[in-house]
Design a protein around this motif. Structure first.
Motif, short mmCIF file in Angstrom:
data_model
loop_
_atom_site.label_atom_id
_atom_site.label_comp_id
_atom_site.label_asym_id
_atom_site.label_seq_id
_atom_site.Cartn_x
_atom_site.Cartn_y
_atom_site.Cartn_z
N THR A 3 101.88 51.68 -31.53
CA THR A 3 101.47 51.92 -30.19
C THR A 3 99.87 52.03 -30.03
N GLY A 4 99.32 51.99 -31.05
CA GLY A 4 97.86 52.23 -30.94
C GLY A 4 97.13 53.63 -30.74
N VAL A 5 98.09 54.54 -30.84
CA VAL A 5 97.64 55.94 -30.73
C VAL A 5 97.46 56.64 -32.01
N ALA A 6 97.12 57.87 -32.08
CA ALA A 6 96.78 58.80 -33.26
C ALA A 6 98.27 58.67 -34.01
N ASN A 7 97.99 58.71 -35.60
CA ASN A 7 99.43 58.82 -36.33
C ASN A 7 99.44 60.18 -36.74
N LEU A 49 108.23 51.61 -26.42
CA LEU A 49 107.45 52.60 -27.13
C LEU A 49 105.97 52.45 -26.87
N VAL A 50 105.39 51.15 -26.90
CA VAL A 50 104.17 50.95 -26.52
C VAL A 50 103.84 51.50 -25.16
N ALA A 51 104.87 50.94 -24.06
CA ALA A 51 104.61 51.33 -22.62
C ALA A 51 104.70 52.72 -22.65
N VAL A 52 105.29 53.45 -23.30
CA VAL A 52 105.57 54.77 -23.11
C VAL A 52 104.21 55.61 -23.46
N ALA A 53 103.70 55.31 -24.63
CA ALA A 53 102.49 55.72 -25.27
C ALA A 53 101.57 55.50 -24.22
N THR A 112 94.68 64.95 -27.11
CA THR A 112 95.05 64.02 -27.86
C THR A 112 96.41 63.76 -28.07
N LEU A 113 96.65 62.53 -27.89
CA LEU A 113 98.27 62.09 -28.06
C LEU A 113 98.62 61.51 -29.37
N PHE A 114 99.65 61.99 -30.06
CA PHE A 114 99.66 61.43 -31.56
C PHE A 114 101.24 60.80 -31.56
N ARG A 115 101.63 59.95 -32.12
CA ARG A 115 102.93 59.39 -32.59
C ARG A 115 103.36 60.33 -33.70
N TYR A 116 104.24 61.23 -33.58
CA TYR A 116 104.83 62.16 -34.44
C TYR A 116 105.56 61.37 -35.50
N GLY A 117 106.56 60.53 -34.99
CA GLY A 117 107.55 59.94 -35.92
C GLY A 117 108.54 59.23 -35.22
#
Length: 536
Positions: free
Chosen positions: A377-381, A424-428, A441-446
């Motif tokens: 997604t390119g967001v923080a992990n 998921l990419v579009a949603v992020a 900040t937005l993170f992909r939690y899992g």
């Protein structure tokens, strides 16, 4: 880069190089030789001083004491000889003469053969002086007796001649000193002039037998008196000459005896003084030579070691800051020249090293960023989420949004995983666009679950952000054919806010948001739930 490429061109004058150890030996050897020579000179001077002091202590000092005793004995001899010459009492002269003989007999002058021989001469002169004084005493006795006899005869003749004056004897006693002799002689001459009337009487032819006999006695006694007077004068003159000779000799001998050892001691002290001057001059010369050698050594070190090292250090600084390399002057020390030859080549090595270091730093930053960013997604992990959650503990309040894509498993099952990844990419991206503040900040939690951390917010502000996210996802209108909630993709959001004073940790804040999310999903999804008492 080869070291030969950076080496400066060789100068036209050829320099003969030596090793560092030989260079150090050439610097130390002269100083060592100078110190050795100075130490040897000091040792020899100290040994000479020791010999002189030993001689003064063992020879000259006892000699001075012996010389002083000799001078004392000579003075005793002189005083006793003066008694022999001047005393009128024969007993005093005899005692003084015996003392002189005793001093000579006791060998008090045996240390010096010259003085010992002279002492015997003194004894002989003293004996002669005593004999002369005895003859003078005998002549005085005879003169006195004859004058008394002459005085009686003269009285009779004066009476016969009608002269009432009587003869005054020139010697009333035999104890007459030599200075009084001139007075006695003048008195004697006056007496002879007073004899003229008597002599004129005796020249008459008409004398009675008694007067003729008295005149004969008078003339005989007058001749005896004159002879006694001459004998006494000769004896006194001889005694005077002997005393003067003896006194002068004793005085000279006393001076010689007293000055002999002192002269030897003075010579020794002069030797000490000369050695001290020699040591002092040698010390000054050594100090001057050492100072000159130190200055020379410093100059040589500066010329052949310190100056090249300083130039090399300046060149290294220039190379460090990217300036072009310069040619360094040649030096005589072989090892130092080899080091200087490497300086120009270091520029290329440092340039290559800087380039490689820059590339490695970029690679490091790249991989470090990749380790904190979700690859899809390119967001923080999740790793970045944990670090940010720990940093947010110092904020006044922290808001947590736990977001879950509704029925995403059904989406993958119906449309496939590739379509799920695109979803998921579009949603992020849509959720990222709703975060306006820099610290949000937005993170992909899992999996299909995301999280948002909001710093310094209250519950209303956190709910407003959740509303924007939900509206933005709905506006995407992503088809979701297998969803029981809506025909397009929707999300469920759990919101929790914790203040610093509440004592809520980061893990507990995540648990609260997760409980609110669970209540939203249980309530039919596509909704927002704020953590409250019912979740506790």
């Amino acid at each position: 880069m080869d070291a030969e490429q950076g080496r400066p061109e060789a100068p036209s004058r050829k320099i003969r190089r030596i090793s560092a150890y030989r260079f150090l030996a050439l610097l130390i050897l002269p100083a060592a030789l100078l110190l050795g020579v100075a130490g040897l000179a000091v040792f020899l001077s100290l040994d000479t001083i020791r010999q002189i002091t030993d001689s003064l202590e063992e020879e000259h000092l006892p000699g001075i004491l012996d010389s002083q005793r000799t001078v004392d004995n000579i003075n005793v001899l002189r005083s006793e000889a003066a008694v022999v010459f001047m005393a009128e009492d024969p007993d005093q002269r005899r005692a003084a003469r015996l003392k002189v003989q005793a001093l000579v007999a006791e060998s008090v002058f045996e240390r010096s053969p010259e003085i010992t021989g002279f002492a015997k001469t003194v004894q002989e002169l003293t004996q002669k002086l005593d004999n002369a004084r005895k003859r003078s005493d005998e002549a005085s006795d005879a003169l006195h007796l004859n004058e008394l006899r002459l005085s009686g005869v003269l009285a009779l003749l004066r009476h016969a001649a009608g002269d009432v004056h009587t003869l005054e004897p020139t010697h009333s006693s035999r104890h007459v000193t030599s200075p009084a002799r001139e007075k006695d002689k003048a008195q004697y001459e006056r007496a002879r002039k007073s004899f003229e009337p008597v002599l004129a009487l005796c020249r008459r032819m008409d004398l009675t037998p008694a007067l003729s006999e008295d005149c004969a006695a008078f003339q005989r006694d007058l001749r005896v008196v004159g002879q006694a007077w001459n004998e006494k004068g000769e004896a006194d003159q001889e005694a005077l000459m002997l005393w003067r000779s003896l006194d002068a000799s004793l005085q000279d001998l006393s001076n010689a005896a007293s000055s002999e050892e002192f002269q030897r001691a003075y010579t020794g002290m002069e030797g000490l003084r000369a050695e001290a001057r020699s040591m002092r001059n040698g010390f000054y010369i050594s100090i001057a030579l050492l100072a000159a050698m130190v200055l020379g050594t410093v100059a040589v070190l500066h010329r052949h070691i310190l100056s090249p090292i300083s130039l090399a250090a300046q060149e290294l600084r220039q190379i460090r800051f990217g300036s072009p390399a310069k040619a360094l002057p040649p030096v005589r020390i072989r090892e130092l020249q080899q080091l200087l030859d490497l300086v120009p080549s270091l520029r290329g090595y440092l340039k290559d090293l800087a380039a490689r270091s820059g590339a490695l730093e970029q690679e490091k930053n790249k991989y470090e960023n990749l380790s904190l960013v979700d690859a899809l997604t390119g967001v923080a992990n999740r790793r970045s989420f944990d670090a940010r959650l720990a940093q947010s503990a110092c904020c006044a309040s922290v808001g947590m949004l736990m977001i879950d894509v509704d029925l995403f498993k059904n989406y993958n099952d119906s449309l496939g995983h590739l379509a799920g990844d695109k979803c998921l990419v579009a949603v992020a991206r849509a959720m990222q666009a709703t975060l306006y503040r820099h610290d949000d900040t937005l993170f992909r939690y899992g999996g299909e679950e995301f999280a948002v951390i909001l710093e310094d917010v209250v519950a209303q502000q956190a709910l407003a952000v959740a509303e924007r996210i939900m509206d933005r996802i709905r506006s995407l209108r992503l088809p979701h054919p297998d969803s029981a909630v809506a025909p397009y993709v929707t999300v469920s959001i759990g919101v929790a806010v914790a203040r610093r004073g509440e004592g809520c940790s980061g893990a507990e804040l995540v648990a609260r948001a997760d409980k609110a999310l669970y209540r939203a999903k249980a309530g039919g999804r596509d909704r927002i739930c704020l953590y409250g008492d019912e979740d506790a």
